[in-house]
Design an enzyme around this catalytic site. Structure first.
Site, mmCIF file in Angstrom:
data_model
loop_
_atom_site.group_PDB
_atom_site.id
_atom_site.type_symbol
_atom_site.label_atom_id
_atom_site.label_comp_id
_atom_site.label_asym_id
_atom_site.label_seq_id
_atom_site.Cartn_x
_atom_site.Cartn_y
_atom_site.Cartn_z
ATOM 1 N N CYS A 169 0.918 -1.055 0.128
ATOM 2 C CA CYS A 169 -0.136 -0.045 0.045
ATOM 3 C C CYS A 169 0.879 1.228 0.056
ATOM 4 O O CYS A 169 2.254 1.342 -0.372
ATOM 5 C CB CYS A 169 -1.133 -0.041 1.196
ATOM 6 S SG CYS A 169 -0.252 0.064 2.954
ATOM 7 N N ASN A 217 2.185 1.504 4.299
ATOM 8 C CA ASN A 217 2.361 0.168 5.028
ATOM 9 C C ASN A 217 2.264 0.154 6.526
ATOM 10 O O ASN A 217 2.888 -0.554 7.518
ATOM 11 C CB ASN A 217 4.003 -0.285 4.910
ATOM 12 C CG ASN A 217 4.324 -1.887 5.273
ATOM 13 O OD1 ASN A 217 5.471 -2.096 5.759
ATOM 14 N ND2 ASN A 217 3.291 -2.576 5.355
ATOM 15 N N CYS A 221 -1.453 0.780 7.423
ATOM 16 C CA CYS A 221 -2.880 0.425 7.654
ATOM 17 C C CYS A 221 -3.375 -0.869 6.729
ATOM 18 O O CYS A 221 -3.533 -2.114 7.255
ATOM 19 C CB CYS A 221 -3.818 1.496 6.917
ATOM 20 S SG CYS A 221 -3.700 3.121 8.095
ATOM 21 N N ARG A 222 -3.382 -0.641 5.219
ATOM 22 C CA ARG A 222 -4.086 -1.852 4.519
ATOM 23 C C ARG A 222 -3.035 -2.829 4.347
ATOM 24 O O ARG A 222 -3.618 -4.183 4.537
ATOM 25 C CB ARG A 222 -4.347 -1.052 3.184
ATOM 26 C CG ARG A 222 -5.591 -0.280 3.165
ATOM 27 C CD ARG A 222 -5.602 0.491 1.869
ATOM 28 N NE ARG A 222 -4.584 1.546 1.682
ATOM 29 C CZ ARG A 222 -4.409 1.944 0.705
ATOM 30 N NH1 ARG A 222 -5.021 1.989 -0.469
ATOM 31 N NH2 ARG A 222 -3.212 3.159 0.489
ATOM 32 N N SER A 223 -1.909 -2.797 4.027
ATOM 33 C CA SER A 223 -0.972 -3.916 3.577
ATOM 34 C C SER A 223 -0.587 -4.756 4.815
ATOM 35 O O SER A 223 -0.663 -5.881 4.870
ATOM 36 C CB SER A 223 0.318 -3.548 2.771
ATOM 37 O OG SER A 223 1.002 -2.677 3.468
ATOM 38 N N ASP A 271 -8.310 3.472 0.717
ATOM 39 C CA ASP A 271 -7.260 3.947 1.864
ATOM 40 C C ASP A 271 -8.347 4.462 3.062
ATOM 41 O O ASP A 271 -9.011 5.471 2.876
ATOM 42 C CB ASP A 271 -6.520 5.302 1.298
ATOM 43 C CG ASP A 271 -5.384 5.954 2.020
ATOM 44 O OD1 ASP A 271 -5.416 5.562 3.360
ATOM 45 O OD2 ASP A 271 -4.769 6.557 1.641
HETATM 46 P P1 4NP Z 1 -1.981 2.802 4.083
HETATM 47 O O1 4NP Z 1 -2.517 4.132 4.654
HETATM 48 O O2 4NP Z 1 -1.444 3.125 2.977
HETATM 49 O O3 4NP Z 1 -2.850 1.858 3.911
HETATM 50 O O4 4NP Z 1 -0.704 2.507 5.260
HETATM 51 C C1 4NP Z 1 -1.835 5.341 4.610
HETATM 52 C C2 4NP Z 1 -0.929 5.483 5.690
HETATM 53 C C3 4NP Z 1 -0.438 6.682 5.788
HETATM 54 C C4 4NP Z 1 -0.685 7.754 4.860
HETATM 55 C C5 4NP Z 1 -1.440 7.560 3.852
HETATM 56 C C6 4NP Z 1 -2.341 6.303 3.733
HETATM 57 N N1 4NP Z 1 -0.285 8.905 4.737
HETATM 58 O O5 4NP Z 1 -0.496 9.933 4.114
HETATM 59 O O6 4NP Z 1 0.505 9.235 5.846
#
Ligand code: 4NP
Length: 161
Positions: free
Chosen positions: A10, A13, A15-17, A127
């Protein structure tokens, strides 16, 4: 014995992954395939490198029996395209970013995770970072469905001579 290795990808790294990594580990363990399927996750961005998953992702996962707490964020590297048989992008932006840095001969290793859940809603795992708790539940719903389809696909790969 044949093995396969997969990496969920993602943006951050956190939240989703990592959620997908924990869900897939649980499904693979339940299937008795932990010694044949290696699982990891990474982010295309570097903002959260070294951090544990987002508290909200950890909490949502915990309520369904997944422990995300040992996981730590890292950024995708060029070596990942050699190490992993499949790199599974959570959304179209992650997919484009992976394709941009992927060597041409490795391009077929990069896929959208939701391809493996053809009956689930959406081609992307949305997201949840800037939203509320329900976003993290939606991620779990999508990821649980996709990991079932992915596991079925990996079983066919493992069964091939
Ligand atoms: P992820 O979520 O890609 O699922 O881990 C996010 C985590 C952090 C951010 C965006 C999405 N950020 O903008 O910091």
């Amino acid at each position: 014995m044949k093995t396969v290795s997969i990496c969920f990808v993602c943006l951050g790294n956190i939240c989703r992954s990592p959620t997908a990594e924990a869900v897939m580990r649980a499904q693979v363990e339940a299937a008795g395939l932990s010694d044949r399927i290696a699982i990891d996750s990474a982010g295309t961005g570097d903002w959260h490198v070294g951090k544990a998953p987002d508290e909200r992702a950890q909490r949502a996962g915990r309520t369904r029996g997944y422990d995300l707490s040992p996981l730590r964020a890292r950024q995708v590297t060029a070596a990942d395209f050699d190490r992993f048989d499949l790199l599974l992008a959570m959304d179209e932006a992650n997919l484009r970013n992976l394709e941009r840095i992927c060597p041409g001969q490795r391009r077929e290793r990069v896929r959208l995770l939701m391809e493996f859940a053809p009956h689930a809603a959406g081609r992307e795992v949305v997201d949840p970072y800037f939203g509320g708790r329900e976003g993290f539940e939606a991620v779990l719903d999508q990821v649980e469905a996709a990991c079932e389809g992915l596991l079925a696909h990996l079983r066919t790969l493992l069964a091939r001579p």
